[in-house]
Design a protein around this motif. Sequence first.
Motif, PDB file in Angstrom:
ATOM      1  N   ALA A 235      23.963  24.732  11.254  1.00 18.07           N
ATOM      2  CA  ALA A 235      24.562  25.495  12.347  1.00 18.07           C
ATOM      3  C   ALA A 235      23.593  25.631  13.522  1.00 18.07           C
ATOM      4  O   ALA A 235      23.996  25.543  14.692  1.00 18.07           O
ATOM      5  N   ILE A 236      22.309  25.827  13.236  1.00 21.26           N
ATOM      6  CA  ILE A 236      21.306  25.941  14.302  1.00 21.26           C
ATOM      7  C   ILE A 236      21.264  24.662  15.134  1.00 21.26           C
ATOM      8  O   ILE A 236      21.286  24.705  16.374  1.00 21.26           O
TER       9      ILE A 236
ATOM     10  N   MET B 273      26.128  33.406  21.432  1.00 19.92           N
ATOM     11  CA  MET B 273      27.439  33.803  21.949  1.00 19.92           C
ATOM     12  C   MET B 273      27.321  34.295  23.382  1.00 19.92           C
ATOM     13  O   MET B 273      28.250  34.144  24.187  1.00 19.92           O
ATOM     14  N   GLU B 274      26.163  34.909  23.713  1.00 15.77           N
ATOM     15  CA  GLU B 274      25.961  35.409  25.069  1.00 15.77           C
ATOM     16  C   GLU B 274      26.012  34.267  26.086  1.00 15.77           C
ATOM     17  O   GLU B 274      26.577  34.407  27.176  1.00 15.77           O
TER      18      GLU B 274
ATOM     19  N   VAL C  22      29.849  25.573  19.994  1.00 15.13           N
ATOM     20  CA  VAL C  22      29.041  26.715  19.558  1.00 15.13           C
ATOM     21  C   VAL C  22      29.913  27.769  18.889  1.00 15.13           C
ATOM     22  O   VAL C  22      29.633  28.218  17.764  1.00 15.13           O
ATOM     23  N   LEU C  23      30.991  28.182  19.574  1.00 17.29           N
ATOM     24  CA  LEU C  23      31.851  29.223  19.017  1.00 17.29           C
ATOM     25  C   LEU C  23      32.524  28.759  17.724  1.00 17.29           C
ATOM     26  O   LEU C  23      32.643  29.524  16.767  1.00 17.29           O
ATOM     27  N   GLY C  24      32.959  27.482  17.709  1.00 16.65           N
ATOM     28  CA  GLY C  24      33.594  26.949  16.505  1.00 16.65           C
ATOM     29  C   GLY C  24      32.643  26.917  15.325  1.00 16.65           C
ATOM     30  O   GLY C  24      33.025  27.223  14.193  1.00 16.65           O
ATOM     31  N   THR C  25      31.383  26.549  15.588  1.00 13.61           N
ATOM     32  CA  THR C  25      30.388  26.501  14.515  1.00 13.61           C
ATOM     33  C   THR C  25      30.112  27.893  13.962  1.00 13.61           C
ATOM     34  O   THR C  25      30.062  28.094  12.740  1.00 13.61           O
ATOM     35  N   LEU C  26      29.937  28.870  14.849  1.00 11.16           N
ATOM     36  CA  LEU C  26      29.683  30.243  14.401  1.00 11.16           C
ATOM     37  C   LEU C  26      30.875  30.797  13.619  1.00 11.16           C
ATOM     38  O   LEU C  26      30.704  31.486  12.603  1.00 11.16           O
TER      39      LEU C  26
END
Length: 300
Positions: free
Chosen positions: A130-131, A248-249, A276-280
């Motif tokens: 994820a990172i 997210m920021e 990014v949002l999909g991965t989180l």
Amino acid sequence: MIHSLSHRQQGLLLTGGGALIISPDALLIKLIGLPDSQILLWRGLLTALGFLLIMLARHGAGTVAAYRRCGWTGIGVAVLFSLSTYGFVLGNQYTKGGNVLMILAGAPLIAALLSRLFLGERLPRRTWLAIWICLFGTSLIVLDDAGAGSWMGNGFALLAATALAANFTLCRTRPGVDMSPMLTLSGLIVAATAGLLGLAGGSIALPPADSLLLLILLCLVLLPLGFTLIQRGPLYLPAAEVGLLMLMEVVVGTLWVWWLLAERPAPIALLGGGLVLGTLLAKGLYERRLERRLRGLGEA
């Protein structure tokens, strides 16, 4: 309600919520339009006051005891948070904003390495994956704005990322101790150093009314509330995961600028934000499912 959630879920809620609250930071800085020295001065003073008010509301007569519990570790946290603030603001002054965000996106990776080196914390493979995916996604977001910039600006951005990661890692050395009270001291450190620089340059002045109102909204309300939640994240989550959720920021902050300033991001930036949002989201859902499965095995 929050106490009905698992330890990990509380950490995700606190950190993610804090990142969303501070997401208008870049937008409001643009709208305020003050020199960096003045932004740092007022940011430091108002955030210190905001953090103090939150402490008084949370702890009342126990406020002094809450500060004392932080000890010398809390002093280190305050210094590191101050360095990350200076690195972020000055990085944006000396290099492109995209460079700053791209380097800041490396904070989770730095935190993971520091935690592994000093705390012996091992992260599961899904967190490492994820990172790296989020680092790639953030790179896509800022691709249009990234450039050579300057060594000084890139150095300030690296300072911000490293100090932020070290801050979260340091918090993990005192399990169960809330270090968010020391953000008050951090605000005072930022204000004092910016004030000294302003006195040397003769540039300290009361901002115009419209800028002052935005400063109050950002620095007295949003930043103290958001960073208080984020600083509590290491009580529940590894330092790398706290830094990961802070990405997210970057995504939501880009959307704020697009919505209110009509600075439309490129399609590749939208792709990066979605990544990014999909991965989180995928990581959170998978870990929630895994947690439920483990809980079911424990009850069987």
